[in-house]
Design an enzyme around this catalytic site. Structure first.
Site, short mmCIF file in Angstrom:
data_model
loop_
_atom_site.label_atom_id
_atom_site.label_comp_id
_atom_site.label_asym_id
_atom_site.label_seq_id
_atom_site.Cartn_x
_atom_site.Cartn_y
_atom_site.Cartn_z
N ASP A 112 1.66 -14.56 53.65
CA ASP A 112 2.94 -15.23 53.42
C ASP A 112 3.74 -14.54 52.33
O ASP A 112 4.88 -14.93 52.07
CB ASP A 112 2.72 -16.70 53.06
CG ASP A 112 1.81 -16.89 51.87
OD1 ASP A 112 0.63 -16.51 51.96
OD2 ASP A 112 2.26 -17.42 50.83
N ASN A 113 3.18 -13.51 51.71
CA ASN A 113 3.90 -12.72 50.71
C ASN A 113 4.18 -11.30 51.20
O ASN A 113 4.41 -10.40 50.38
CB ASN A 113 3.10 -12.65 49.40
CG ASN A 113 2.97 -14.00 48.72
OD1 ASN A 113 3.81 -14.87 48.91
ND2 ASN A 113 1.92 -14.18 47.95
N ARG A 121 17.37 -15.13 44.06
CA ARG A 121 16.86 -13.95 44.75
C ARG A 121 17.78 -13.60 45.93
O ARG A 121 18.37 -14.48 46.55
CB ARG A 121 15.45 -14.21 45.28
CG ARG A 121 14.52 -14.82 44.24
CD ARG A 121 13.07 -14.73 44.64
NE ARG A 121 12.72 -15.54 45.79
CZ ARG A 121 11.47 -15.67 46.23
NH1 ARG A 121 10.48 -15.03 45.63
NH2 ARG A 121 11.19 -16.43 47.26
N ARG A 151 8.67 -13.57 56.49
CA ARG A 151 7.35 -13.04 56.15
C ARG A 151 6.47 -12.97 57.39
O ARG A 151 6.78 -13.58 58.41
CB ARG A 151 6.67 -13.96 55.12
CG ARG A 151 7.51 -14.21 53.88
CD ARG A 151 7.76 -15.72 53.70
NE ARG A 151 8.70 -15.98 52.61
CZ ARG A 151 8.40 -15.90 51.33
NH1 ARG A 151 7.19 -15.60 50.97
NH2 ARG A 151 9.32 -16.11 50.42
N GLY A 205 7.95 -23.87 49.21
CA GLY A 205 7.67 -25.07 48.43
C GLY A 205 8.54 -25.24 47.21
O GLY A 205 8.67 -26.35 46.68
N ARG A 206 9.15 -24.16 46.75
CA ARG A 206 10.07 -24.25 45.61
C ARG A 206 11.23 -23.28 45.73
O ARG A 206 11.96 -23.06 44.77
CB ARG A 206 9.31 -24.01 44.30
CG ARG A 206 8.59 -22.68 44.25
CD ARG A 206 7.82 -22.54 42.96
NE ARG A 206 6.94 -21.39 43.00
CZ ARG A 206 6.74 -20.56 41.99
NH1 ARG A 206 7.38 -20.73 40.86
NH2 ARG A 206 5.90 -19.56 42.10
N ASP A 221 5.93 -29.71 42.19
CA ASP A 221 7.23 -30.30 41.85
C ASP A 221 8.42 -29.46 42.29
O ASP A 221 9.57 -29.83 42.08
CB ASP A 221 7.32 -30.56 40.34
CG ASP A 221 7.10 -29.31 39.50
OD1 ASP A 221 7.17 -28.19 40.06
OD2 ASP A 221 6.85 -29.44 38.29
N GLY A 222 8.16 -28.29 42.89
CA GLY A 222 9.26 -27.44 43.36
C GLY A 222 9.99 -26.71 42.27
O GLY A 222 11.02 -26.08 42.53
#
Length: 527
Positions: free
Chosen positions: A272-273, A195, A202, A104-105, A137-138
Site C-alpha cells: 500500500d506504499n 502532498r 498504489r 486513514g488520515r 484519529d486521522g
C-alpha cells in the site's frame, strides 16, 4: 476569491469510477467503490509553516502564499468545486495480507489542472478521520509531517521520482502519540502536510478488489488508470494491461535504483506504499545510510526481521510487483506476460544500479571476472562496512582522492578522514587501502582528467541529504517556533550536489550524540 479557481478543479476520478454510496460516520468496510467522500475535520488554529513556490507554480498558485491558504490546507475551508475524498485500498504489510486499509488520515481536496494542463492530485495528510481510519484519529504530528515535507522535496531535487509537498501547516491542536509503542503516550503538536502527485494510486488499490473478487471494479480501475496515467500505452489495443505492468516494473526499478544510489531507506515498503507510477510515496520511518550497513533499517517495527533494510529493497520491490501481478490475473492477463514484467524489472534494476555504481566511482566501464562480476564493485560493500564509512561523505571525498601512482596511502586516507566514524585500523584499514589502490589504478587506466572525473562523480553523489539527526534538530527548533532551520534545510536541499557557503554543518556526518537519540537514527511508524 477562492485560492483554487473552480475552473481549474476537476473531480474526474470521482466521476469516472464508483464511489462509496454511504455517508455514514465512523469506520466501516467499503465495497464496490474506489473512494469515499469525506469532509476534513477543522483544526483550532491553522498556521502556515512552510510553502514550496515551485510546487505552487505547478498548481497555478502564486509564489507568495495567499492570506487564506492555511485555512484551505488545514481543511477548515473547502472551496467551491472541491469534493474531498479518501481512497479505498488494501495491502500486504510486512509480507502479510492486511485487508482493507485505505486513506486513514489522508484526504484528497481536489485534482487541480495546472498552467501546463497537467492534472495533479492535492492531498492533505493529517486532516481528520475517514472511513478507513480504523482505531486512529486521522491526525498527524509535527515531527512526521515536517519529515515528509523535507524528504519528498529533497528526493525531487536529488532526481528521484517522488510525490511532492506544497506546504506544511501547524494545526494549533495537540495530538497524543506513543512514539515508541511502549505504553507512554505524550501530547505533541499537530500538523498537516499538503502532498501533490499526478496520482496517489498504489498497488493496494488494485489488490483489494482483486482479492475480494470484485473483478468489475478492478476492470474499471485498470481501464481508467491506462486512459489517464498511461495513455501512451494505447489503452484500447489488446494487451494494454500487460504493457502497463511492464512499465510499472521498469519505473519501480529505476526508482529503487535511485534509492540505492543516494543511500535512502524507505523503511516500510508495504504494497500500500508502492506507487502505480513508480514514485517514492508515503514518507514514514525512512532513513539515510550513515555508517554503511546493508542490513540497516530505520524502522523500529522492522528491527527484528529487517525485511525492509537497505540491501533488501530491490528484492522487496520485486516481491511487491509479484503481488500486483497476481491482482491483474483476473483480468485475463497471461502469466507469461506478467513474468515478462518481472523480467523487465530485473533487467532494468541491474542496468540502472550498475550504471549508478560506476558513476558514483567515476568509472565508465565494468570489468567482469570469470563469474561475470566486477571484483572492485563486489568488494565495495564489505570494505565500507568494515571501515564504518559514511555513505554520503565517502563518495564525495573519494572524488578528491589523488590518483597519482606515487600518492601515499596515508594521504589518500587523510582525504577520507571526515567520512570515518572511528579510527580505521587493522584489517579494515588494510582492506580499504587495497581497494583504494585498485580503484586508483582503474581510474588512471580510463585516463580521464581529474577535474572531469570529479565533476562526473559530484553530479551523482550528493553532498547534502536530509539525515535523520538534521531533521530532528529542525523538528526541535520548529516546536519552539523557530522555523529558520527548516527553511535552511529546504533551501540546501534544492541544490544537493553543489557546495553552498555557510552550509558546511548540513554536510557533516552524524555526530556521536545522535547515535542513539530518538529520531536521529531509527524511528517508529508513529505519526
Amino acid at each position: 476569491m477562492p485560492i483554487f479557481a473552480a475552473d481549474r478543479l476537476d473531480d474526474r476520478f470521482l466521476r469516472a469510477l464508483p464511489i462509496d454510496a454511504s455517508a455514514a460516520p465512523g469506520v466501516r468496510q467499503v465495497t464496490g467503490a474506489v473512494a469515499s467522500l469525506v469532509t476534513p475535520t477543522p483544526v483550532r488554529e491553522p498556521r502556515l509553516l512552510a510553502y514550496v513556490p515551485e510546487v505552487a507554480a505547478e498548481l497555478g498558485l502564486p509564489a507568495t502564499p495567499p492570506d487564506d491558504l492555511a485555512a484551505v490546507l488545514a481543511g477548515n475551508t473547502v472551496e467551491p468545486g472541491m469534493r474531498p475524498y479518501a481512497a479505498c485500498y488494501g495491502g500486504h504489510q510486512f509480507g502479510h495480507w492486511a485487508g482493507q486499509l485505505g486513506d486513514g488520515r489522508a484526504i484528497t481536496l481536489a485534482e487541480v489542472l495546472g498552467p501546463d494542463g497537467a492534472r495533479r492530485e492535492v492531498q492533505l495528510k493529517g486532516a481528520g478521520r475517514t472511513p478507513y481510519s480504523r482505531g486512529a484519529d486521522g491526525r498527524a504530528v509535527l515531527r512526521s509531517s515536517l519529515r515528509e515535507l523535507v524528504c519528498s522535496e529533497a528526493m525531487h531535487h536529488l532526481g528521484i521520482p517522488t510525490t511532492r509537498a506544497l506546504a506544511l501547516v501547524a494545526t494549533g491542536d495537540v495530538v497524543v502519540r506513543d512514539m515508541f509503542y511502549d505504553g507512554n503516550p505524550e501530547p505533541e503538536p499537530g500538523a498537516i502536510t499538503t502532498r501533490v502527485a499526478p496520482s496517489f494510486l498504489r498497488f493496494g488499490n488494485f489488490e483489494l478488489p482483486a482479492i475480494r473478487g470484485d473483478h468489475a471494479l478492478l476492470r474499471r480501475l485498470v481501464d481508467d488508470t491506462l486512459a489517464t496515467l498511461y495513455p501512451e500505452l494505447e489503452p484500447t489495443r489488446p494487451g494494454a494491461e500487460a504493457r502497463m505492468f511492464v512499465e510499472v516494473c521498469r519505473r519501480t526499478a529505476r526508482t529503487v535504483a535511485g534509492w540505492m544510489r543516494v543511500g535512502f531507506v524507505h523503511g516500510v515498503m508495504n504494497t500500500d506504499n508502492m506507487s502505480i507510477l513508480g514514485l517514492t510515496i508515503d514518507y514514514g520511518p525512512y532513513g539515510w545510510l550513515e555508517p554503511f550497513d546493508l542490513t540497516w533499517t530505520p524502522n523500529t517495527t522492522d528491527a527484528a526481521g529487517r525485511r525492509y533494510c537497505f540491501g533488501a529493497q530491490p528484492h522487496v520491490a520485486q516481491w511487491n510487483l509479484l503481488q500486483l501481478a497476481r491482482a491483474l490475473l483476473p483480468l485475463g492477463v497471461a502469466e507469461d506476460e506478467l513474468a515478462a514484467g518481472i523480467g523487465a524489472y530485473q533487467v532494468e534494476f541491474t542496468r540502472a544500479h550498475l550504471g549508478n555504481t560506476l558513476a558514483k566511482l567515476g568509472l565508465r566501464e565494468a570489468a567482469a571476472d570469470a563469474d561475470g562480476d566486477d571484483p572492485l564493485l563486489a568488494a565495495l560493500p564489505g570494505v565500507l562496512t568494515a571501515a564504518e564509512l559514511d555513505f554520503t561523505l565517502f563518495f564525495r571525498r573519494l572524488a578528491e582522492v589523488d590518483l597519482a601512482a606515487g600518492t601515499s596511502l596515508d594521504a589518500r586516507m587523510a582525504t577520507l578522514a571526515d567520512a570515518c566514524y572511528g579510527e580505521v585500523v587493522g584489517a579494515p584499514r588494510a582492506r580499504l587501502e587495497v581497494w583504494l589502490d585498485e580503484w586508483a589504478a582503474r581510474s588512471r587506466h580510463e585516463g580521464d582528467a581529474a577535474e572531469a572525473r570529479r565533476a562526473r562523480m559530484d553530479a551523482v553523489n550528493p553532498l547534502y541529504v536530509p539525515r535523520n539527526y538534521l531533521a530532528q534538530e529542525v523538528i526541535d527548533a520548529a516546536a519552539t517556533g523557530d522555523l529558520a532551520p527548516l527553511h535552511a534545510l529546504l533551501e540546501v536541499g534544492r541544490r544537493p550536489y553543489q557546495p553552498q557557503p555557510g552550509a558546511e554543518a548540513l554536510a557533516a556526518r552524524r555526530p556521536e550524540w545522535a547515535r542513539d537519540r530518538a529520531g536521529c537514527s531509527m524511528l517508529s511508524c508513529s505519526s
